[in-house]
Design a protein around this motif. Structure first.
Motif, PDB file in Angstrom:
ATOM      1  N   CYS A   1      -8.234  53.866 -41.175  1.00  0.00           N
ATOM      2  CA  CYS A   1      -9.233  52.821 -40.931  1.00  0.00           C
ATOM      3  C   CYS A   1      -9.802  52.969 -39.520  1.00  0.00           C
ATOM      4  CB  CYS A   1      -8.627  51.430 -41.108  1.00  0.00           C
ATOM      5  SG  CYS A   1      -7.249  51.086 -39.997  1.00  0.00           S
ATOM      6  N   GLN A   2     -10.909  52.330 -39.301  1.00  0.00           N
ATOM      7  CA  GLN A   2     -11.548  52.333 -37.985  1.00  0.00           C
ATOM      8  C   GLN A   2     -11.133  51.070 -37.242  1.00  0.00           C
ATOM      9  OE1 GLN A   2     -15.835  52.734 -38.065  1.00  0.00           O
ATOM     10  NE2 GLN A   2     -16.038  51.767 -36.062  1.00  0.00           N
TER      11      GLN A   2
ATOM     12  N   ASP B   1     -15.517  42.990 -42.096  1.00  0.00           N
ATOM     13  CA  ASP B   1     -14.437  43.613 -41.317  1.00  0.00           C
ATOM     14  C   ASP B   1     -13.248  42.664 -41.232  1.00  0.00           C
ATOM     15  OD1 ASP B   1     -16.072  45.761 -40.903  1.00  0.00           O
ATOM     16  OD2 ASP B   1     -16.391  45.403 -38.758  1.00  0.00           O
TER      17      ASP B   1
ATOM     18  N   LYS C   1     -10.772  37.596 -42.374  1.00  0.00           N
ATOM     19  CA  LYS C   1     -11.923  38.406 -42.776  1.00  0.00           C
ATOM     20  C   LYS C   1     -13.168  37.826 -42.120  1.00  0.00           C
ATOM     21  CE  LYS C   1     -10.658  37.869 -47.115  1.00  0.00           C
ATOM     22  NZ  LYS C   1     -10.611  37.869 -48.586  1.00  0.00           N
TER      23      LYS C   1
ATOM     24  N   LYS D   1     -12.115  48.217 -39.927  1.00  0.00           N
ATOM     25  CA  LYS D   1     -13.031  48.499 -41.029  1.00  0.00           C
ATOM     26  C   LYS D   1     -12.288  49.299 -42.094  1.00  0.00           C
ATOM     27  CE  LYS D   1     -17.181  49.210 -39.676  1.00  0.00           C
ATOM     28  NZ  LYS D   1     -17.794  47.918 -40.072  1.00  0.00           N
ATOM     29  N   TYR D   2     -12.333  48.815 -43.343  1.00  0.00           N
ATOM     30  CA  TYR D   2     -11.641  49.482 -44.459  1.00  0.00           C
ATOM     31  C   TYR D   2     -12.445  49.220 -45.730  1.00  0.00           C
ATOM     32  CZ  TYR D   2      -7.686  51.465 -46.995  1.00  0.00           C
ATOM     33  OH  TYR D   2      -6.889  52.284 -47.764  1.00  0.00           O
ATOM     34  N   PRO D   3     -12.449  50.166 -46.687  1.00  0.00           N
ATOM     35  CA  PRO D   3     -13.368  50.054 -47.829  1.00  0.00           C
ATOM     36  C   PRO D   3     -13.032  48.997 -48.874  1.00  0.00           C
ATOM     37  CG  PRO D   3     -12.012  52.023 -48.024  1.00  0.00           C
ATOM     38  CD  PRO D   3     -11.775  51.471 -46.653  1.00  0.00           C
ATOM     39  N   ASN D   4     -11.797  48.459 -48.871  1.00  0.00           N
ATOM     40  CA  ASN D   4     -11.475  47.427 -49.863  1.00  0.00           C
ATOM     41  C   ASN D   4     -10.502  46.413 -49.254  1.00  0.00           C
ATOM     42  OD1 ASN D   4      -8.756  48.440 -50.106  1.00  0.00           O
ATOM     43  ND2 ASN D   4      -9.523  50.047 -51.465  1.00  0.00           N
ATOM     44  N   GLU D   5     -10.031  45.461 -50.083  1.00  0.00           N
ATOM     45  CA  GLU D   5      -9.193  44.377 -49.564  1.00  0.00           C
ATOM     46  C   GLU D   5      -7.707  44.713 -49.551  1.00  0.00           C
ATOM     47  OE1 GLU D   5      -9.609  40.393 -50.641  1.00  0.00           O
ATOM     48  OE2 GLU D   5     -11.729  40.272 -50.116  1.00  0.00           O
TER      49      GLU D   5
ATOM     50  N   LEU E   1      -7.087  55.166 -54.130  1.00  0.00           N
ATOM     51  CA  LEU E   1      -8.071  54.102 -53.961  1.00  0.00           C
ATOM     52  C   LEU E   1      -8.182  53.232 -55.207  1.00  0.00           C
ATOM     53  CD1 LEU E   1     -11.023  55.736 -51.975  1.00  0.00           C
ATOM     54  CD2 LEU E   1      -9.715  53.699 -51.323  1.00  0.00           C
TER      55      LEU E   1
ATOM     56  N   GLN F   1      -5.221  50.960 -55.224  1.00  0.00           N
ATOM     57  CA  GLN F   1      -5.422  49.983 -54.150  1.00  0.00           C
ATOM     58  C   GLN F   1      -6.332  48.854 -54.617  1.00  0.00           C
ATOM     59  OE1 GLN F   1      -6.668  51.477 -50.264  1.00  0.00           O
ATOM     60  NE2 GLN F   1      -5.803  53.475 -50.777  1.00  0.00           N
ATOM     61  N   THR F   2      -7.449  49.248 -55.240  1.00  0.00           N
ATOM     62  CA  THR F   2      -8.431  48.254 -55.689  1.00  0.00           C
ATOM     63  C   THR F   2      -7.835  47.334 -56.742  1.00  0.00           C
ATOM     64  OG1 THR F   2     -10.245  49.795 -55.237  1.00  0.00           O
ATOM     65  CG2 THR F   2     -10.713  47.949 -56.724  1.00  0.00           C
TER      66      THR F   2
END
Length: 432
Positions: free
Chosen positions: A257-258, A308, A322, A337-341, A381, A384-385
């Motif tokens: 993650c960023q 974010d 969030k 920053k990450y693409p999902n919860e 992923l 994860q989702t």
């Protein structure tokens, strides 16, 4: 138009506490209840590890339940002394007079002895329904009086003399009972909702512990779907973090993650709320896992985008929220920053483990390098989702119940205002 100039409806009368029904009276607390100072010398009795409980408002965990295990224990002679002065009865109320002011509670009914703290007043209802009196203490009418009394003195205290002179509207006894019963019914609903929310939260916590560690796999990910192992249950493998699913891997947080550490603008650029750019800083601006804005700034340092994660990195570490809006992030927080919860849910599950990473001589903190070096096990992923969706759905269900609880509390406050002033009347048996 002041109170005395208000138009009084038919069937009502003007009093010094407002307009009330004709059949009601105005009384003082002294007129309807015995008011007792349980510890007149105001000294805390000597402690004894094998003694009896000594309880104040802070020992209560509900309106009538006490955490006896953690309450202070005192010598038995101190309880003997209180019992010679008064006997506790069902319906008695304790009211905080020092430290915790107000917050009345019913004295618990238990098969063992205990004493009341010097920091409370004991009220023994004589000419009033106990539940009616309790509801009055939580009403807007009394809370305004309490606030005014506390503001009139430099020392936070509410003594016996002030309690004696408090005035309350007093309907006939049977109407008091009808009002008390109606409000008690709402209290039962509130209690059931609180229990339901606690149960849902416990289920959510257990589910997180299972799904986020891979100890329990969702059916669609538990077995191989193709190749030579098709249909076979997936196994586990050893890792730096212990036994994990064989198709999961261990990563450093900084690799997946960023992470952007916050930087506070100059305080001279802070504006009043609503002007400038929203500023989030420190865990004080994160409450109930939501971002709370207390300041705005005209100087932009580091920013977080809507969606974010915002994590507190000092005093204490680990509060997570969030971002529901783009904001400037100041000292004490970072954005992730990450693409999902999935990562949001993982941070929630990680709350009890921050202690081993958080350190500081003056206050707990964690720096960028330490944060990035935290290890986490990660599935694909797709999994994860799926996991995040299940946990988010549970959060949404809990939030819906919490909103219902808040709404019910608002309804009760409205009922109290109507019923305890006589604006709304309940049917009751007027016959003796």
């Amino acid at each position: 138009m002041n109170t005395l100039e208000q138009v009084v409806p038919e069937g009502y009368k003007q009093t010094d506490i407002g307009v009330i029904p004709q059949g009601w009276k105005v009384s003082t607390i002294e007129g309807v209840a015995a008011i007792i100072d349980p510890q007149p010398d105001h000294r805390t009795p000597p402690e004894s590890s094998n003694g009896d409980p000594y309880i104040g408002i802070s020992d209560f965990i509900s309106n009538k339940e006490v955490d006896w295990a953690t309450s202070r224990k005192i010598i038995s002679k101190a309880v003997d002394k209180q019992e010679k002065s008064f006997q506790l009865k069902k319906g008695d109320i304790v009211f905080g007079k020092i430290g915790t002011i107000g917050v009345p509670k019913f004295v618990p009914q238990v098969p063992f002895r205990f004493a009341l703290s010097a920091n409370v007043i004991l009220l023994q209802p004589k000419k009033v329904e106990p539940v009616y009196l309790m509801e009055f203490f939580y009403s807007e009418l009394f809370q305004q009086t309490l606030k005014a009394e506390l503001h009139s003195t430099s020392q936070a205290a509410f003594g016996m003399n002030k309690m004696r002179l408090i005035k309350l509207p007093l309907p006939p006894k049977k109407e008091q009972t009808a009002i008390a019963n109606a409000l008690s019914d709402v209290d039962v609903l509130l209690t059931e909702l609180e229990k339901l929310i606690a149960k849902k939260q416990a289920i959510k916590t257990a589910t997180m512990q299972q799904l986020l560690t891979g100890k329990t796999r969702l059916p669609q990910f538990a077995a191989y779907t193709d190749g030579e192992q098709q249909g076979q249950t997936k196994g586990t493998k050893p890792s730096e973090l212990g036994e994990i699913p064989e198709d999961w891997d261990v990563f450093f947080l900084g690799d997946i993650c960023q992470i952007k550490m916050g930087q506070s603008p100059n305080s001279s650029n802070y504006n009043s709320v609503g002007k400038g750019f929203p500023l989030v800083q420190g865990n004080a601006d994160i409450a109930n896992r939501k971002t709370i804005v207390r300041n705005y700034t005209s100087e932009i340092t580091k920013t977080a985008d809507k969606g974010d994660l915002i994590l507190s990195v000092r005093a204490p570490v680990g509060e997570i929220a969030k971002a529901t809006f783009k904001c400037c992030i100041g000292r004490g927080v970072c954005s992730i920053k990450y693409p999902n919860e999935y990562l949001y849910q993982w941070f929630l599950s990680f709350e009890s483990q921050w202690e081993k990473y958080s350190k500081g001589s003056t206050f707990d903190s964690i720096n960028s390098d330490e944060l990035k070096a935290i290890q986490i096990i990660i599935p694909t992923l797709e999994e994860q989702t799926a996991i995040a969706t299940i946990l988010s759905d549970m959060d949404n269900e809990i939030q819906a119940f919490e909103q219902r609880l808040a709404k019910t509390r608002q309804i009760k406050q409205g009922m109290m205002q109507e019923l305890l002033t006589g604006r709304t009347r309940l049917p009751f048996d007027k016959e003796s």
